[in-house]
Write a protein that holds these residues in place. Structure first.
Motif, PDB file in Angstrom:
ATOM      1  N   SER A  26      40.003  51.893  45.495  1.00  0.00           N
ATOM      2  CA  SER A  26      41.315  51.244  45.560  1.00  0.00           C
ATOM      3  C   SER A  26      42.239  51.747  44.462  1.00  0.00           C
ATOM      4  CB  SER A  26      41.136  49.725  45.417  1.00  0.00           C
ATOM      5  OG  SER A  26      40.777  49.401  44.090  1.00  0.00           O
ATOM      6  N   LEU A  27      43.514  51.504  44.651  1.00  0.00           N
ATOM      7  CA  LEU A  27      44.477  51.839  43.613  1.00  0.00           C
ATOM      8  C   LEU A  27      44.204  51.008  42.361  1.00  0.00           C
ATOM      9  CD1 LEU A  27      47.874  52.301  45.493  1.00  0.00           C
ATOM     10  CD2 LEU A  27      46.036  53.938  45.089  1.00  0.00           C
ATOM     11  N   ALA A  28      43.654  49.815  42.532  1.00  0.00           N
ATOM     12  CA  ALA A  28      43.302  48.980  41.373  1.00  0.00           C
ATOM     13  C   ALA A  28      42.254  49.667  40.507  1.00  0.00           C
ATOM     14  CB  ALA A  28      42.794  47.615  41.840  1.00  0.00           C
ATOM     15  N   ASP A  29      41.325  50.399  41.129  1.00  0.00           N
ATOM     16  CA  ASP A  29      40.318  51.138  40.354  1.00  0.00           C
ATOM     17  C   ASP A  29      40.990  52.137  39.414  1.00  0.00           C
ATOM     18  OD1 ASP A  29      38.235  49.864  41.733  1.00  0.00           O
ATOM     19  OD2 ASP A  29      38.079  51.464  43.216  1.00  0.00           O
ATOM     20  N   ILE A  30      41.986  52.831  39.932  1.00  0.00           N
ATOM     21  CA  ILE A  30      42.697  53.832  39.135  1.00  0.00           C
ATOM     22  C   ILE A  30      43.467  53.146  38.009  1.00  0.00           C
ATOM     23  CG2 ILE A  30      44.438  55.664  39.171  1.00  0.00           C
ATOM     24  CD1 ILE A  30      43.723  55.965  42.215  1.00  0.00           C
ATOM     25  N   VAL A  31      44.180  52.077  38.336  1.00  0.00           N
ATOM     26  CA  VAL A  31      44.969  51.354  37.341  1.00  0.00           C
ATOM     27  C   VAL A  31      44.068  50.853  36.210  1.00  0.00           C
ATOM     28  CG1 VAL A  31      46.391  49.298  36.920  1.00  0.00           C
ATOM     29  CG2 VAL A  31      46.785  50.696  38.965  1.00  0.00           C
ATOM     30  N   LYS A  32      42.936  50.270  36.558  1.00  0.00           N
ATOM     31  CA  LYS A  32      42.031  49.730  35.528  1.00  0.00           C
ATOM     32  C   LYS A  32      41.498  50.826  34.619  1.00  0.00           C
ATOM     33  CE  LYS A  32      40.596  45.788  38.292  1.00  0.00           C
ATOM     34  NZ  LYS A  32      39.551  45.219  39.150  1.00  0.00           N
ATOM     35  N   ILE A  33      41.194  51.988  35.171  1.00  0.00           N
ATOM     36  CA  ILE A  33      40.665  53.082  34.354  1.00  0.00           C
ATOM     37  C   ILE A  33      41.755  53.686  33.461  1.00  0.00           C
ATOM     38  CG2 ILE A  33      39.858  55.484  34.510  1.00  0.00           C
ATOM     39  CD1 ILE A  33      37.890  54.519  36.626  1.00  0.00           C
ATOM     40  N   VAL A  34      42.949  53.820  33.980  1.00  0.00           N
ATOM     41  CA  VAL A  34      44.015  54.484  33.219  1.00  0.00           C
ATOM     42  C   VAL A  34      44.745  53.514  32.284  1.00  0.00           C
ATOM     43  CG1 VAL A  34      46.182  55.775  33.394  1.00  0.00           C
ATOM     44  CG2 VAL A  34      44.321  56.239  34.993  1.00  0.00           C
ATOM     45  N   ASP A  35      45.153  52.364  32.795  1.00  0.00           N
ATOM     46  CA  ASP A  35      45.959  51.420  32.010  1.00  0.00           C
ATOM     47  C   ASP A  35      45.197  50.198  31.521  1.00  0.00           C
ATOM     48  OD1 ASP A  35      48.237  52.959  32.190  1.00  0.00           O
ATOM     49  OD2 ASP A  35      49.258  51.683  33.654  1.00  0.00           O
ATOM     50  N   GLY A  36      43.952  50.044  31.943  1.00  0.00           N
ATOM     51  CA  GLY A  36      43.214  48.833  31.592  1.00  0.00           C
ATOM     52  C   GLY A  36      43.567  47.703  32.541  1.00  0.00           C
ATOM     53  N   ASP A  37      43.107  46.506  32.229  1.00  0.00           N
ATOM     54  CA  ASP A  37      43.343  45.385  33.151  1.00  0.00           C
ATOM     55  C   ASP A  37      44.453  44.451  32.688  1.00  0.00           C
ATOM     56  OD1 ASP A  37      42.029  44.196  31.063  1.00  0.00           O
ATOM     57  OD2 ASP A  37      40.323  43.511  32.242  1.00  0.00           O
ATOM     58  N   GLN A  50      47.589  42.340  42.100  1.00  0.00           N
ATOM     59  CA  GLN A  50      46.175  42.699  42.032  1.00  0.00           C
ATOM     60  C   GLN A  50      45.564  42.790  43.425  1.00  0.00           C
ATOM     61  OE1 GLN A  50      43.726  40.135  39.621  1.00  0.00           O
ATOM     62  NE2 GLN A  50      41.955  41.466  39.799  1.00  0.00           N
ATOM     63  N   THR A  51      45.833  41.825  44.261  1.00  0.00           N
ATOM     64  CA  THR A  51      45.304  41.822  45.630  1.00  0.00           C
ATOM     65  C   THR A  51      45.819  43.029  46.406  1.00  0.00           C
ATOM     66  OG1 THR A  51      45.127  39.411  45.618  1.00  0.00           O
ATOM     67  CG2 THR A  51      45.180  40.488  47.773  1.00  0.00           C
ATOM     68  N   MET A  52      47.119  43.324  46.289  1.00  0.00           N
ATOM     69  CA  MET A  52      47.703  44.470  46.983  1.00  0.00           C
ATOM     70  C   MET A  52      47.035  45.769  46.544  1.00  0.00           C
ATOM     71  SD  MET A  52      50.325  47.130  46.553  1.00  0.00           S
ATOM     72  CE  MET A  52      51.056  46.580  45.057  1.00  0.00           C
ATOM     73  N   LEU A  53      46.851  45.951  45.235  1.00  0.00           N
ATOM     74  CA  LEU A  53      46.253  47.180  44.718  1.00  0.00           C
ATOM     75  C   LEU A  53      44.765  47.280  45.072  1.00  0.00           C
ATOM     76  CD1 LEU A  53      48.006  47.412  41.243  1.00  0.00           C
ATOM     77  CD2 LEU A  53      48.433  48.836  43.254  1.00  0.00           C
ATOM     78  N   GLU A  54      44.064  46.163  45.098  1.00  0.00           N
ATOM     79  CA  GLU A  54      42.648  46.174  45.469  1.00  0.00           C
ATOM     80  C   GLU A  54      42.462  46.495  46.950  1.00  0.00           C
ATOM     81  OE1 GLU A  54      41.211  42.385  44.082  1.00  0.00           O
ATOM     82  OE2 GLU A  54      40.853  43.169  42.057  1.00  0.00           O
ATOM     83  N   ASN A  55      43.409  46.085  47.767  1.00  0.00           N
ATOM     84  CA  ASN A  55      43.322  46.342  49.207  1.00  0.00           C
ATOM     85  C   ASN A  55      43.851  47.713  49.607  1.00  0.00           C
ATOM     86  OD1 ASN A  55      42.139  43.845  49.811  1.00  0.00           O
ATOM     87  ND2 ASN A  55      44.122  42.843  49.928  1.00  0.00           N
ATOM     88  N   ALA A  56      44.566  48.378  48.718  1.00  0.00           N
ATOM     89  CA  ALA A  56      45.134  49.701  49.003  1.00  0.00           C
ATOM     90  C   ALA A  56      44.090  50.763  48.676  1.00  0.00           C
ATOM     91  CB  ALA A  56      46.400  49.915  48.183  1.00  0.00           C
ATOM     92  N   LYS A  57      43.488  51.345  49.714  1.00  0.00           N
ATOM     93  CA  LYS A  57      42.436  52.357  49.540  1.00  0.00           C
ATOM     94  C   LYS A  57      43.033  53.756  49.633  1.00  0.00           C
ATOM     95  CE  LYS A  57      39.469  48.971  49.610  1.00  0.00           C
ATOM     96  NZ  LYS A  57      38.936  48.430  48.403  1.00  0.00           N
TER      97      LYS A  57
END
Length: 144
Positions: free
Chosen positions: A75-86, A119-126
């Motif tokens: 998900s896009l959330a995976d990328i965001v968490k790795i690059v910008d943190g949570d 968060q939900t939008m980014l987690e659902n965006a694959k």
């Protein structure tokens, strides 16, 4: 909302997903041109994403960056968490460190709802879901 590094990381990952779905690999120069980013900057970003296991890379004349099939479900959330943190998913809308449920800032409760929707939008965006839209020119990653 995202850091510039995170914006480039998301764009690069989507571009790589589109370009390598047939098993090929894509180089830094092509990625930078495809997403309208500086080569040196995207090279650093992809090196870090590779270290973290989000993108694969291969050296040599037929080398480059690519995604394995399973990575298309990232998900896009995976990328965001790795690059910008949570922080985007947990932080205060005003940047206050002491903001909480019991000690809320003026926008705490409204921002909490917005933050959850993001968060939900980014987690659902694959990653894989963007390929067809790019192919049909319904979306873009680079200014024409």
């Amino acid at each position: 909302m995202f850091s510039k590094t995170c914006e480039y990381a998301i764009r690069a990952m989507i571009y790589i997903a589109q370009q390598t779905r047939n098993g090929s690999r894509v180089g830094i120069r092509q990625i930078a041109a495809g997403i309208d980013s500086p080569e040196h900057f995207i090279a650093k970003i992809l090196q870090e994403l590779s270290r973290k296991g989000l993108v694969e890379s291969m050296k040599g004349p037929t080398g480059g960056f690519y995604l394995e099939e399973a990575s298309l479900n990232r998900s896009l959330a995976d990328i965001v968490k790795i690059v910008d943190g949570d922080q985007l998913f947990l932080g205060c809308g005003l940047g206050l460190k002491q903001c909480s449920e019991t000690n809320p800032c003026p926008i705490h409760f409204k921002f909490k709802k917005v933050r959850k929707e993001i968060q939900t939008m980014l987690e659902n965006a694959k990653l894989g879901e963007f390929i067809e839209k790019l192919d049909r020119n319904e979306t873009f990653l680079r200014r024409g």
